[in-house]
Enzyme design. Sequence first.
Site, PDB file in Angstrom:
ATOM      1  NE  ARG A  90      -0.729  -0.352   4.895  1.00  0.00           N
ATOM      2  CZ  ARG A  90      -1.327  -0.070   6.041  1.00  0.00           C
ATOM      3  NH1 ARG A  90      -2.430   0.634   6.019  1.00  0.00           N
ATOM      4  NH2 ARG A  90      -0.834  -0.486   7.170  1.00  0.00           N
ATOM      5  CE  LYS A 110       1.902   2.440   6.195  1.00  0.00           C
ATOM      6  NZ  LYS A 110       2.683   2.273   7.419  1.00  0.00           N
ATOM      7  N   GLY A 123      -4.899  -1.906  -0.016  1.00  0.00           N
ATOM      8  CA  GLY A 123      -3.955  -0.872  -0.445  1.00  0.00           C
ATOM      9  C   GLY A 123      -4.190   0.475   0.214  1.00  0.00           C
ATOM     10  NE  ARG A 173       6.193   4.846   4.237  1.00  0.00           N
ATOM     11  CZ  ARG A 173       6.138   3.641   4.780  1.00  0.00           C
ATOM     12  NH1 ARG A 173       6.031   3.502   6.077  1.00  0.00           N
ATOM     13  NH2 ARG A 173       6.206   2.558   4.019  1.00  0.00           N
ATOM     14  NE  ARG A 180       9.877  -1.725   3.408  1.00  0.00           N
ATOM     15  CZ  ARG A 180       8.939  -1.327   4.249  1.00  0.00           C
ATOM     16  NH1 ARG A 180       8.685  -2.044   5.320  1.00  0.00           N
ATOM     17  NH2 ARG A 180       8.232  -0.249   4.010  1.00  0.00           N
ATOM     18  CG  ASP A 249       8.125  -7.401   6.795  1.00  0.00           C
ATOM     19  OD1 ASP A 249       8.296  -8.329   7.608  1.00  0.00           O
ATOM     20  OD2 ASP A 249       7.083  -6.727   6.751  1.00  0.00           O
ATOM     21  CG  ASN A 250       7.528  -3.858   9.472  1.00  0.00           C
ATOM     22  OD1 ASN A 250       7.282  -3.604   8.298  1.00  0.00           O
ATOM     23  ND2 ASN A 250       6.637  -4.370  10.294  1.00  0.00           N
ATOM     24  CG  ASP A 259       6.471  -0.260   7.487  1.00  0.00           C
ATOM     25  OD1 ASP A 259       6.539   0.808   6.834  1.00  0.00           O
ATOM     26  OD2 ASP A 259       6.363  -1.366   6.951  1.00  0.00           O
TER      27      ASP A 259
END
Length: 482
Positions: A90, A110, A123, A173, A180, A249-250, A259
Amino acid sequence: MAFTLAQLPLSPRFSLLHSRFWIETLPTPMPAPHNVVLNHTLAKELGLVLGEDDADFLLGNRLPPGSQPLASVYSGHQFGVNVPQLGDGRALLIAEFCAPDGAHWEMQLKGAGPTPFSRRGDGRAVLRSSTREYLASEALHHLGIPTTRALAMAGSPQAVWRETRETAAVVTRLAPTFVRFGHFEYFFYQGEPERVSELADWVIAHHYPQCRDASKPYLAMLEQVISRTATLIAHWQAVGFCHGVMNSDNMSILGLTLDYGPYGFLDGFDAGHICNHSDETGRYAYNQQPQIGLWNLHCLAQALLPLIPRDDLLAALGEYQTQFEAAFAEQLRRKLGFVTWQEDDWTLITDLFELMQATHTDWTLFWRSLSHWPLQQNIAELRDLFLARGEFDQWLTRYQSRLNDGITPEQRSQAMLAANPKYILRNYLAENAIALAQQGDFSEIERLHRCLMQPFAEQPEFAAYATMPPDWAREITLSCSS
Ligand code: AMP
Ligand code: MG
């Protein structure tokens, strides 16, 4: 010279990577765009001017000329499990540009609509979660903690279904890069070592240029990531920030807070505090964050196996604990107002944590009160934060006898006030701002943001934000669904 979003001079970098890294994806327009909040302070630093008529851009209905939005692919370990493909579900990279100081930025929207990586998601992001991301990223930045930034938020009356019907909002952002750990993991598990090395070369070239001349550049890059991650998490612990979803992944390759989902700042101290109600086992509890940082670095190191010999990887990872402890000791030294950190201080701080745990002493209020102690000897105010007052008195006596390091009470108090914030983004403050925003009144977001831009200053007009949270604050529940 300042640019509007319609004039943004593009300077592609990430989008020059091989097309395996991304898929061109246009935002999906939404009706009736309106601005929710514009971060004029940040815009100015970036040589941008934002205006009331920018909502079209900020929602993704209009694009900066030449923009080719894309969604990037990554994977990652979620709650300890390897998920073969995630990706920007998203978030869309809509621009890369240079600020007047030469710094290069990636700009993402985002919540701008579905992408090929949305899986079952819509999304979208809702006003509630976008407000939380906007406020927290700016709060952390002004606390001196590395983070992605928030330039603006725009909204639309378009319905978005979560537990109930909410409305859509998009955060713009920014980060030097949104790469990542999971980007590396994806190509490693896909069996594409040439993409792992391409990405590592790109990260080194643009973000760790000092590693280029090292005898082992990839190892030097990993060492930097380890060191930055250790420092980041030491910062989080010091300010009582719980990320909530520390999946690999964050985790940012630059050691940025990335995130914002079900994060939370500690109110009362509880070492095992779990801010994310979907985290049933407490994998990402406050006191787990340091070791989860290391666990995630192992995931990254695994993905770098094509580039770095295993023994080198293990040796680098072996440095994490020492680096974390040094960074945390440095944070605690500043919080306690010491000139240097001594090995014995670990006992002093561990005993303090035990006392705080027993009473769930308010983390922020305690440190701020202690910062006044060298000058004001505000014993009553401090003791009120503990049930076991006799034990706290003993602790304070030990603390006092440690303060013989040659600086004046004024100097010590001043240093501590610059290390222990008066204002943090307590959950209930964000909830109040969200409740008003959902009725169309965005002034509280603006006001809270203004306060959080100077978390260490007294700011009497915001004193109400620095008091003990109300009882209902304990009932707030946060989950991944945002
Ligand atoms: P998170 O838990 O926020 O880190 O998200 C994990 C993955 O789910 C990422 O790939 C996100 O892009 C994706 N995701 C989260 N929420 C949504 C959504 N509403 N629509 C599409 N993808 C989403
Ligand atoms: Mg994520």
